[in-house]
Design an enzyme around this catalytic site. Structure first.
Site, PDB file in Angstrom:
ATOM      1  N   SER A 271      -2.965  71.178 -66.534  1.00  0.00           N
ATOM      2  CA  SER A 271      -1.295  70.452 -66.236  1.00  0.00           C
ATOM      3  C   SER A 271      -1.879  68.318 -66.298  1.00  0.00           C
ATOM      4  CB  SER A 271      -0.629  70.759 -65.493  1.00  0.00           C
ATOM      5  OG  SER A 271      -0.725  69.776 -64.509  1.00  0.00           O
TER       6      SER A 271
ATOM      7  N   LYS B  75      -3.346  75.036 -63.223  1.00  0.00           N
ATOM      8  CA  LYS B  75      -3.242  74.772 -64.307  1.00  0.00           C
ATOM      9  C   LYS B  75      -3.139  75.219 -65.278  1.00  0.00           C
ATOM     10  CE  LYS B  75       1.036  75.748 -64.475  1.00  0.00           C
ATOM     11  NZ  LYS B  75       2.249  75.434 -64.278  1.00  0.00           N
TER      12      LYS B  75
ATOM     13  N   TYR C  11      24.140  74.713-112.629  1.00  0.00           N
ATOM     14  CA  TYR C  11      23.138  73.689-112.032  1.00  0.00           C
ATOM     15  C   TYR C  11      24.533  73.065-110.731  1.00  0.00           C
ATOM     16  CZ  TYR C  11      20.250  69.859-109.846  1.00  0.00           C
ATOM     17  OH  TYR C  11      19.604  69.024-108.883  1.00  0.00           O
TER      18      TYR C  11
ATOM     19  N   THR D  88      10.285 100.188 -70.547  1.00  0.00           N
ATOM     20  CA  THR D  88      11.363  99.488 -71.503  1.00  0.00           C
ATOM     21  C   THR D  88      12.632  99.637 -70.617  1.00  0.00           C
ATOM     22  OG1 THR D  88      12.511 101.894 -70.595  1.00  0.00           O
ATOM     23  CG2 THR D  88      11.021 102.283 -72.435  1.00  0.00           C
ATOM     24  N   HIS D  89      12.850  98.198 -70.773  1.00  0.00           N
ATOM     25  CA  HIS D  89      13.710  97.354 -70.028  1.00  0.00           C
ATOM     26  C   HIS D  89      12.863  96.712 -69.004  1.00  0.00           C
ATOM     27  CE1 HIS D  89      17.032  99.783 -70.687  1.00  0.00           C
ATOM     28  NE2 HIS D  89      16.378 101.127 -70.861  1.00  0.00           N
TER      29      HIS D  89
ATOM     30  N   LYS E 276      14.398  72.937-101.045  1.00  0.00           N
ATOM     31  CA  LYS E 276      13.449  72.881-101.127  1.00  0.00           C
ATOM     32  C   LYS E 276      12.655  72.572 -99.809  1.00  0.00           C
ATOM     33  CE  LYS E 276      13.097  70.975-105.758  1.00  0.00           C
ATOM     34  NZ  LYS E 276      14.271  71.230-105.919  1.00  0.00           N
TER      35      LYS E 276
ATOM     36  N   SER F 129      14.942  63.027-104.945  1.00  0.00           N
ATOM     37  CA  SER F 129      13.983  64.692-104.220  1.00  0.00           C
ATOM     38  C   SER F 129      12.272  64.277-103.934  1.00  0.00           C
ATOM     39  CB  SER F 129      14.586  65.290-104.720  1.00  0.00           C
ATOM     40  OG  SER F 129      13.902  65.430-106.434  1.00  0.00           O
TER      41      SER F 129
ATOM     42  N   GLN G 245      19.166  70.643-104.790  1.00  0.00           N
ATOM     43  CA  GLN G 245      18.556  69.707-104.303  1.00  0.00           C
ATOM     44  C   GLN G 245      17.620  69.530-103.312  1.00  0.00           C
ATOM     45  OE1 GLN G 245      17.925  65.933-106.596  1.00  0.00           O
ATOM     46  NE2 GLN G 245      17.624  64.943-104.748  1.00  0.00           N
TER      47      GLN G 245
ATOM     48  N   ASN H  90      17.026  70.793-115.274  1.00  0.00           N
ATOM     49  CA  ASN H  90      17.478  72.058-114.700  1.00  0.00           C
ATOM     50  C   ASN H  90      16.567  73.056-114.603  1.00  0.00           C
ATOM     51  OD1 ASN H  90      19.933  69.958-113.868  1.00  0.00           O
ATOM     52  ND2 ASN H  90      21.018  70.963-115.541  1.00  0.00           N
TER      53      ASN H  90
ATOM     54  N   GLU I  13       3.278  79.326 -76.565  1.00  0.00           N
ATOM     55  CA  GLU I  13       4.673  79.213 -76.581  1.00  0.00           C
ATOM     56  C   GLU I  13       5.368  78.277 -77.460  1.00  0.00           C
ATOM     57  OE1 GLU I  13       5.812  77.220 -72.186  1.00  0.00           O
ATOM     58  OE2 GLU I  13       2.987  77.957 -72.644  1.00  0.00           O
TER      59      GLU I  13
HETATM   60  N1  ARG Z   1      15.882  66.295-108.792  1.00  0.00           N
HETATM   61  C1  ARG Z   1      16.906  67.473-109.314  1.00  0.00           C
HETATM   62  C2  ARG Z   1      16.592  68.930-108.258  1.00  0.00           C
HETATM   63  O1  ARG Z   1      15.540  69.167-107.289  1.00  0.00           O
HETATM   64  C3  ARG Z   1      16.032  67.897-110.711  1.00  0.00           C
HETATM   65  C4  ARG Z   1      17.160  68.203-111.314  1.00  0.00           C
HETATM   66  C5  ARG Z   1      18.121  67.301-111.318  1.00  0.00           C
HETATM   67  N2  ARG Z   1      19.032  67.298-113.300  1.00  0.00           N
HETATM   68  C6  ARG Z   1      20.120  66.987-112.856  1.00  0.00           C
HETATM   69  N3  ARG Z   1      20.444  67.743-113.780  1.00  0.00           N
HETATM   70  N4  ARG Z   1      20.965  65.848-111.971  1.00  0.00           N
HETATM   71  O2  ARG Z   1      16.900  69.092-108.148  1.00  0.00           O
END
Ligand code: ARG
Length: 470
Positions: free
Chosen positions: A281, A287, A321, A159-160, A329, A27, A326, A114, A294
């Protein structure tokens, strides 16, 4: 086993992961964004371990110094990230151990990745909320200023998407102001949800070490510590809250974009977008395209997609966990970055656009938008509303056939149609008078909008103070 790919959990393993799975499972490309938070969290954890006598103060000092030095190298761009380190946590910790030796190996005492990843993500999410809140406040201030500067400009209300009743342009701008005020609230709610320290939960069950979690919370500026270790390491509600807040905000920006696009067409000509927010354009020299409005409208799909992403990642996950998390994010970070950019762009577009008050007024006077008020006039003279509706309906038909507006009818012409029309009937169709009569709190009348402008200014000042205190 002494393979070069040997992972952090190496002791129990006879074979290292393959290069592909190593990269697939990493990650680092995403979580390296929060290296600052990782270092900050580790320093707080180390200090607490020292304070509790779990590691020596010499180790704490060495760890802190080592981490700060790593931070400087990352900042300067000369830290080498190695994909053999799955994530930012392992990158920093393994480098620390290479730099300072055994003390580095003591940092992870009483901690798991974790609760570490949860802690970093909570901290980072709080920063994202702050950045987002700032941008929302900027656009709100800009909408308020445009509303103040154009007080008295009348435009058609729809409206509409059909001409309905005249409204003040300021009233229309303020409608978006209040939408963004609710966005601000949702962002603050996401901030609040993130403002809980999960560190100290270890892998899932807490730990045998005498940790002082309140001390860590205070060091890191968290309002409280989590109550349940299983929940703490697997809670991603705050990210869902944030992605939802981003999605609703994008929908607001998309609606505003749509109106700006429409208003800048040759058919409407209500506004003119500044050159800085338009493109030309490559083939049609005439244009001037509202590309950025947009694009903002288009990016809404991506942000709503990011919300769907996090919701589905979390669906059906058992406690605690799971590696699925992972995937939490990238989408959420993308959502926040996208909304911040779009807010910035919208502030630029709205603050530089030229408002064509004559054109707005022209359209406010056509389309028979005075019809309701003219019927109300007759009601005032004692005509039952149904009958008044009928009389005005016939007048509209007549005007339509003659290509005239209600405002162009003389008192004599009106009186011809119904004896209830007296000379004061022309006042009933006056566009400014029609607007001014909407005196209801929250209505479009000049007095009500003046009150609204004050309320908006007060709310803005209060929210600016709230954001500064985050
Ligand atoms: N790279 C993992 C994540 O972003 C970290 C946590 C990993 N924990 C594990 N027990 N593998 O979630």
């Amino acid at each position: 086993m002494a393979g070069e790919n040997k992972a952090l959990w190496g002791g129990r393993f006879e074979r290292s992961p393959e290069r592909f799975t190593m990269e697939f499972g990493a990650s680092l490309p995403v979580d390296r964004k929060f290296w600052r938070e990782d270092i900050q969290g580790s320093i707080a954890h180390a200090r607490m371990l020292g304070k509790q006598g779990i590691i020596s103060m010499d180790d704490v000092e060495a760890i802190e110094r080592g981490l700060l030095a790593i931070g400087e190298r990352i900042e300067a761009g000369d830290f080498v990230f190695d994909i053999n380190d799955e994530d930012i946590h392992m990158s920093i910790e393994s480098q620390l151990t290479r730099d300072i030796g055994a003390a580095g190996g003591r940092l992870h005492t009483g901690r798991s990745r974790n609760d570490q990843v949860a802690c970093d993500t909570h901290l980072y999410a709080k920063h994202l909320c702050q950045a987002l809140a700032e941008k929302v406040l900027e656009l709100r201030a800009c909408l308020l200023k445009v509303a103040q500067d154009n007080m008295g400009v009348v435009m058609p209300g729809y409206t509409h998407l059909q001409l309905a009743q005249p409204v003040l342009f300021s009233h229309h701008m303020l409608a978006y102001y209040w939408m963004l005020t609710r966005d601000f609230k949702r962002i603050l709610a996401a901030y609040d949800a993130a403002d809980v320290l999960p560190l100290g939960s270890a892998a899932l069950a807490g730990t045998t070490y005498p940790l002082d979690r309140d001390y860590v919370a205070q060091q890191l500026g968290f309002k409280e510590v989590s109550k349940n270790s299983l929940d703490a390491v697997s809670d991603r509600d705050y990210l869902m809250d944030l992605a939802y807040a981003c999605s609703v905000c994008m929908i607001h920006l998309s609606r505003l974009s749509e109106e700006l696009i429409l208003w800048s067409t040759s058919e409407f000509r209500f506004i003119r977008m500044d050159d800085a927010y338009s493109t030309g354009s490559s083939i049609m020299p005439q244009k001037k395209n509202p590309d950025f409005a947009e694009l903002t409208r288009g990016k809404t799909g991506r942000v709503v997609g990011d919300l769907m992403g996090i919701l589905v990642v979390m669906k059906s996950l058992p406690l605690a966990y799971n590696k699925d998390m992972q995937e939490d994010k990238e989408g959420v970070f993308d959502a926040v970055e996208t909304v911040c950019d779009c807010l910035h762009c919208m502030t630029g577009m709205v603050s530089t656009m030229k408002v064509n008050r004559e054109r707005m007024r022209e359209d406010a006077e056509c389309g028979f938008m005075a019809a309701t008020d003219l019927a109300d006039y007759l009601v005032g003279k004692g005509v039952p509303f149904r009958q008044a509706h009928e009389i005005v309906g016939e007048l509209v038909l007549k005007c339509e056939k003659m290509g005239r507006t209600l405002q162009s009818l003389s008192p004599a012409e009106l009186a011809e149609h119904s004896s209830y029309f007296a000379t004061d009937a022309v006042k009933a169709v006056d566009i400014d008078a029609i607007v001014a009569r909407r005196t209801t709190a929250g209505g479009t009348g000049h007095a009500a909008v003046a009150t609204q402008l004050e309320q908006a200014a007060q709310q803005l000042a209060a929210d600016q103070a709230l954001a500064a205190a985050l």
